[in-house]
Write an enzyme that holds these catalytic residues in place. Structure first.
Site, short mmCIF file in Angstrom:
data_model
loop_
_atom_site.label_atom_id
_atom_site.label_comp_id
_atom_site.label_asym_id
_atom_site.label_seq_id
_atom_site.Cartn_x
_atom_site.Cartn_y
_atom_site.Cartn_z
N SER A 67 0.85 -1.15 0.07
CA SER A 67 0.11 0.12 -0.28
C SER A 67 0.88 1.22 0.02
O SER A 67 2.04 1.31 0.53
CB SER A 67 -1.14 -0.16 1.26
N ASP A 68 0.28 2.54 -0.60
CA ASP A 68 1.05 3.64 -0.30
C ASP A 68 -0.05 4.64 -0.45
O ASP A 68 -1.06 4.53 -1.11
CB ASP A 68 1.79 3.60 -1.90
#
Length: 189
Positions: A67-68
């Protein structure tokens, strides 16, 4: 079925723990610098996939969740401030304005990949310099994109939040994650 979280973020770990699935944590080594001409949403999606793919390459057959999150003000990315002065500057720039938070997630196993992208718009209220300094000193949000913790005292900085998933702003949109995990074959309620 093995699941790895390609992140050492305590916020993402705590969110994923809500799903009561066993998982392991792995630190991805990915260059997080924006590319020339890359939009903020494209950067978030690219980095989420790169983090998951980097760990998946080391663990064949395992599902890896990457995730970012990137904040966007006037089309420009806002990163993690790292220190007090930068946090104060970010919050000062966002006061009285709308900021979009792009949270991307990738679930990768070998050559398979599922991705999603959530957009949360935060409406900051007008903030006096003394309010910003009190907040930064109280919560020290130096490791958070946008210089606040919505799950903590940071909520007092807003007029409104527009989102399809309240967990996205913390760093992992669990509604989308559960959809992806079910699609990958994980048993969830």
């Amino acid at each position: 079925m093995p699941l790895l979280l390609a992140s050492t973020s305590r916020y993402r770990r705590e969110l994923l723990e809500r799903l009561r699935l066993p998982f392991h944590i792995a630190r991805p080594e990915v260059d997080e610098m924006p590319r020339e001409g890359e939009t903020v949403p494209a950067m978030a999606v690219r980095l989420a996939h790169a983090k998951a793919a980097a760990i998946a390459a080391q663990h064949p057959g395992a599902w890896v969740l990457g995730s970012d999150q990137a904040a966007e003000l006037d089309g420009a990315p806002l990163g993690k401030p790292g220190q007090r002065e930068a946090a104060i500057a970010q919050l000062s720039a966002m006061a009285g304005r709308q900021v979009r938070f792009h949270t991307a997630v990738a679930l990768v196993r070998d050559e398979e990949a599922l991705t999603t992208h959530d957009i949360t718009t935060v409406h900051f209220r007008s903030l006096a310099p003394a309010e910003i300094e009190r907040y930064v000193d109280a919560e020290q949000p130096f490791d958070c994109a946008g210089s606040f913790k919505s799950e903590g005292l940071g909520i007092a900085l807003f007029d409104a939040i527009e989102s399809t998933d309240p967990t996205a702003l913390v760093g992992l949109p669990l509604i989308a994650v559960t959809r992806m995990l079910r699609e990958a074959g994980f048993d969830l309620p």
